[in-house]
Enzyme design. Structure first.
Site, PDB file in Angstrom:
ATOM      1  N   ARG A 294       0.843  -1.217   0.000  1.00 38.34           N
ATOM      2  CA  ARG A 294       0.000   0.000   0.000  1.00 38.34           C
ATOM      3  C   ARG A 294       0.873   1.261   0.000  1.00 38.34           C
ATOM      4  NH1 ARG A 294      -3.004  -3.609  -0.736  1.00 38.34           N
ATOM      5  NH2 ARG A 294      -5.113  -3.850   0.065  1.00 38.34           N
TER       6      ARG A 294
ATOM      7  N   SER B 266     -10.488  -0.394   3.326  1.00 39.68           N
ATOM      8  CA  SER B 266      -9.740  -0.609   4.571  1.00 39.68           C
ATOM      9  C   SER B 266      -9.299   0.737   5.139  1.00 39.68           C
ATOM     10  CB  SER B 266      -8.494  -1.448   4.311  1.00 39.68           C
ATOM     11  OG  SER B 266      -8.829  -2.706   3.817  1.00 39.68           O
TER      12      SER B 266
ATOM     13  N   GLU C 140      -4.872   4.205   6.578  1.00 40.47           N
ATOM     14  CA  GLU C 140      -4.458   3.957   5.184  1.00 40.47           C
ATOM     15  C   GLU C 140      -4.908   5.063   4.223  1.00 40.47           C
ATOM     16  OE1 GLU C 140      -3.797   3.095   1.468  1.00 40.47           O
ATOM     17  OE2 GLU C 140      -5.886   2.774   2.023  1.00 40.47           O
TER      18      GLU C 140
HETATM   19  N1  EPU Z   1     -10.963 -10.685  10.302  1.00 41.54           N
HETATM   20  C1  EPU Z   1     -11.445 -10.492  11.579  1.00 41.54           C
HETATM   21  N2  EPU Z   1     -12.519  -9.661  11.758  1.00 41.54           N
HETATM   22  C2  EPU Z   1     -13.107  -8.999  10.712  1.00 41.54           C
HETATM   23  C3  EPU Z   1     -12.613  -9.221   9.403  1.00 41.54           C
HETATM   24  C4  EPU Z   1     -11.514 -10.038   9.214  1.00 41.54           C
HETATM   25  O1  EPU Z   1     -10.950 -11.053  12.535  1.00 41.54           O
HETATM   26  O2  EPU Z   1     -14.051  -8.249  10.944  1.00 41.54           O
HETATM   27  C5  EPU Z   1      -9.792 -11.547  10.089  1.00 41.54           C
HETATM   28  C6  EPU Z   1     -10.136 -12.662   9.134  1.00 41.54           C
HETATM   29  O3  EPU Z   1     -10.562 -13.772   9.843  1.00 41.54           O
HETATM   30  C7  EPU Z   1      -8.850 -12.926   8.422  1.00 41.54           C
HETATM   31  C8  EPU Z   1      -8.094 -11.637   8.495  1.00 41.54           C
HETATM   32  O4  EPU Z   1      -8.777 -10.792   9.429  1.00 41.54           O
HETATM   33  O5  EPU Z   1      -8.079 -13.878   9.128  1.00 41.54           O
HETATM   34  C9  EPU Z   1      -7.896 -10.964   7.160  1.00 41.54           C
HETATM   35  O6  EPU Z   1      -9.143 -10.521   6.638  1.00 41.54           O
HETATM   36  P1  EPU Z   1      -9.374 -10.301   5.069  1.00 41.54           P
HETATM   37  O7  EPU Z   1      -8.960 -11.509   4.287  1.00 41.54           O
HETATM   38  O8  EPU Z   1     -10.765  -9.781   4.908  1.00 41.54           O
HETATM   39  O9  EPU Z   1      -8.317  -9.215   4.638  1.00 41.54           O
HETATM   40  P2  EPU Z   1      -7.890  -7.836   5.316  1.00 41.54           P
HETATM   41  O10 EPU Z   1      -6.494  -8.007   5.782  1.00 41.54           O
HETATM   42  O11 EPU Z   1      -8.898  -7.371   6.272  1.00 41.54           O
HETATM   43  C10 EPU Z   1      -6.841  -6.984   3.049  1.00 41.54           C
HETATM   44  C11 EPU Z   1      -6.791  -5.671   2.318  1.00 41.54           C
HETATM   45  C12 EPU Z   1      -8.071  -5.449   1.534  1.00 41.54           C
HETATM   46  C13 EPU Z   1      -8.238  -6.614   0.557  1.00 41.54           C
HETATM   47  C14 EPU Z   1      -8.279  -7.917   1.362  1.00 41.54           C
HETATM   48  C15 EPU Z   1      -8.344  -9.130   0.454  1.00 41.54           C
HETATM   49  C16 EPU Z   1      -5.369  -4.156   3.593  1.00 41.54           C
HETATM   50  C17 EPU Z   1      -5.315  -2.976   4.498  1.00 41.54           C
HETATM   51  N3  EPU Z   1      -6.600  -4.576   3.262  1.00 41.54           N
HETATM   52  O12 EPU Z   1      -7.881  -6.871   4.013  1.00 41.54           O
HETATM   53  O13 EPU Z   1      -7.924  -4.256   0.779  1.00 41.54           O
HETATM   54  O14 EPU Z   1      -9.436  -6.477  -0.194  1.00 41.54           O
HETATM   55  O15 EPU Z   1      -7.065  -8.037   2.147  1.00 41.54           O
HETATM   56  O16 EPU Z   1      -7.107  -9.337  -0.138  1.00 41.54           O
HETATM   57  O17 EPU Z   1      -4.332  -4.661   3.187  1.00 41.54           O
HETATM   58  C18 EPU Z   1      -8.319  -1.906   0.889  1.00 41.54           C
HETATM   59  O18 EPU Z   1      -7.097  -1.738   0.867  1.00 41.54           O
HETATM   60  O19 EPU Z   1      -9.110  -0.898   0.900  1.00 41.54           O
HETATM   61  C19 EPU Z   1      -8.865  -3.246   0.903  1.00 41.54           C
HETATM   62  C20 EPU Z   1     -10.174  -3.467   1.009  1.00 41.54           C
END
Ligand code: EPU
Length: 339
Positions: free
Chosen positions: A167, A238, A333
Site C-alpha cells: 500500500r 480498509s 491507510e
Molecule cells: N478478520 C477479523 N474480523 C473482521 C474481518 C476479518 O478477525 O471483521 C480476520 C479474518 O478472519 C482474516 C483476516 O482478518 O483472518 C484478514 O481478513 P481479510 O482476508 O478480509 O483481509 P484484510 O487483511 O482485512 C486486506 C486488504 C483489503 C483486501 C483484502 C483481500 C489491507 C489494508 N486490506 O484486508 O484491501 O481487499 O485483504 O485481499 O491490506 C483496501 O485496501 O481498501 C482493501 C479493502
C-alpha cells in the site's frame, strides 16, 4: 483547445466515497493534458496549492480544502501486443478501475481478476499500490505518465522508479504532492492465468475448475459479502494498514492467550490483520453517533451521515484501544485532507 471551467466553493460531498461534507475553495474538472496545464497555470498564477481528485475512494476529508481541487477525468484506453502472449494496455487516469477490470476480461486480457470491485479510478491505483486476494498492482505495472505540478511538464516513470511497497509508492513518499498521474500502463496476459493461493479465495473456489472469469466472479462475491458498497453505505475500504510486526513483537499477542492470524513476510516480519485486532477490541458493528465500524469487516469505517472529524475521533479511539491491548500502532491507510 477546450478552456477549463474553474468554480469557487464547490461541494465535494458527492465526489468522495465516504460522502463527507466539505468544500473546495476552487474546483476544476479536467479531461485532457492541455486542460490540466491550463488549470495548473491558473493555480501557479494565484499561488494555490493543487489537490488531485480521482474516484475519491481513498480520502478522508476532515474539513474544507483550500486551493484548487483538480478532478482528473481523463478517459480512454489503448493497447499494444508485446512478446510471449502479453499485451500492454494504457488506461487514462479517470477510467473506473472495476470497469476496466471487466473490460479487459471481456477482451481476453488476463491478470486483473483478483483486483475486481476495488473502488476508485485508474490514476489512483499506483499511489497506494492497490492489492487484493494475492495480487498487487505492481505485479502487472509497466509505467505511468505524470505531470509535474510545479512545472506542468510530462514525464514517464517505470515500475522501479515508482518504488512500490505494501500500500505504498514513491507518490506517498519522496514524490508526495508533486505529480498528477494521467495514464497507467499494465502488462496483461492473452493466455488465461489464475492466482488462487490467497486462503479466502482458495476456500471459496473449492475444487471447481478455475478460469479467470470464475476468479473475478468469486472475488466479487467475497467482497460483496464483506465490504459495503460505498453507494449504499459510504466508506473508503480498509481504513487501516495491516501492521507488520517483528517476531519479538508476537509475544504480547501470545500473552493475551489468543492466537492471532499472521502471515509471514519475506523480510522476516509478520503481517497481522488489523481487522482481527480491531475485532478483538469489540469494535465490529459499533456506532458512535453518525459514524461506525462495519458489521461484517472491522477494518472498514462507515459514515451514516457524520463528519470527517467524527470519523477521525472514532479512528483514534480504535488506535488507542488496539495499542492498549496489543502494543501495536495502527496506521490510517486513506489520505487525510482538510486537517
Ligand atoms: N478478520 C477479523 N474480523 C473482521 C474481518 C476479518 O478477525 O471483521 C480476520 C479474518 O478472519 C482474516 C483476516 O482478518 O483472518 C484478514 O481478513 P481479510 O482476508 O478480509 O483481509 P484484510 O487483511 O482485512 C486486506 C486488504 C483489503 C483486501 C483484502 C483481500 C489491507 C489494508 N486490506 O484486508 O484491501 O481487499 O485483504 O485481499 O491490506 C483496501 O485496501 O481498501 C482493501 C479493502
Amino acid at each position: 483547445m477546450n478552456t477549463v471551467e474553474i468554480k469557487q466553493n464547490a461541494s465535494l460531498q458527492d465526489l468522495n466515497s465516504l460522502a463527507l461534507p466539505a468544500y473546495a475553495e476552487y474546483f476544476c474538472s479536467v479531461s485532457g493534458i492541455s486542460q490540466i496545464q491550463q488549470a495548473l497555470a491558473f493555480a501557479r498564477e494565484k499561488g494555490l496549492q493543487v489537490t488531485p481528485l480521482g474516484g475519491g475512494s481513498n480520502m478522508v476529508i476532515a474539513g474544507d480544502i483550500q486551493g484548487l481541487v483538480l478532478h482528473l477525468d481523463l478517459k480512454g484506453m489503448s493497447s499494444k501486443p508485446v512478446a510471449n502472449d502479453q499485451i500492454e494496455v494504457t488506461f487514462a487516469a479517470g477510467e473506473n478501475w472495476h470497469e476496466m477490470v471487466q473490460l479487459c476480461l471481456q477482451k481476453g486480457w488476463y491478470g486483473l481478476e483478483n483486483l475486481a470491485l476495488i473502488p476508485g479510478n485508474m490514476g489512483a491505483a499506483p499511489i497506494q499500490n492497490i492489492g487484493a486476494y494475492g495480487v498487487e498492482l505492481c505485479d502487472l505495472f509497466v509505467s505511468l505518465q505524470a505531470i509535474e505540478i510545479s512545472t506542468g511538464e510530462l514525464m514517464v516513470l517505470d515500475n522501479k522508479q515508482c518504488q512500490f511497497g505494501y500500500r505504498d509508492s514513491v507518490f506517498k513518499q519522496a514524490y508526495k504532492d508533486r505529480f498528477l498521474i494521467t495514464h497507467v500502463c499494465l502488462r496483461l496476459s492473452t493466455q488465461p492465468t489464475a492466482q488462487v493461493q490467497y486462503p479466502a479465495l482458495a476456500e471459496a473456489l473449492g475444487d471447481k475448475a478455475v478460469t479467470p472469469e470464475l476468479v473475478s466472479e468469486t472475488v466479487c462475491r467475497i467482497r460483496q459479502q464483506k465490504l459495503p458498497d460505498p453507494a449504499d453505505l459510504p466508506n473508503a475500504g480498509s481504513f487501516f494498514k495491516n501492521p507488520l510486526v517483528p517476531e519479538s513483537g508476537l509475544d504480547r499477542l501470545q500473552s493475551n492467550g489468543v492466537q492471532s492470524p499472521r502471515y509471514a513476510q519475506l523480510d522476516g516480519t509478520y503481517k497481522i490483520p488489523a481487522a482481527w485486532l480491531i475485532d478483538q477490541c469489540g469494535f465490529r458493528g459499533q456506532r458512535r453517533g453518525n459514524v461506525g465500524v462495519h458489521e461484517h469487516q472491522a477494518l472498514v469505517l462507515v459514515n451514516y451521515g457524520g463528519t470527517g472529524n467524527q470519523l477521525l475521533a472514532l479512528a483514534t479511539e480504535i488506535q488507542d484501544a488496539v495499542f492498549a491491548k496489543f502494543g501495536i500502532a495502527l496506521e490510517i491507510e486513506p489520505r487525510l485532507y482538510g486537517v
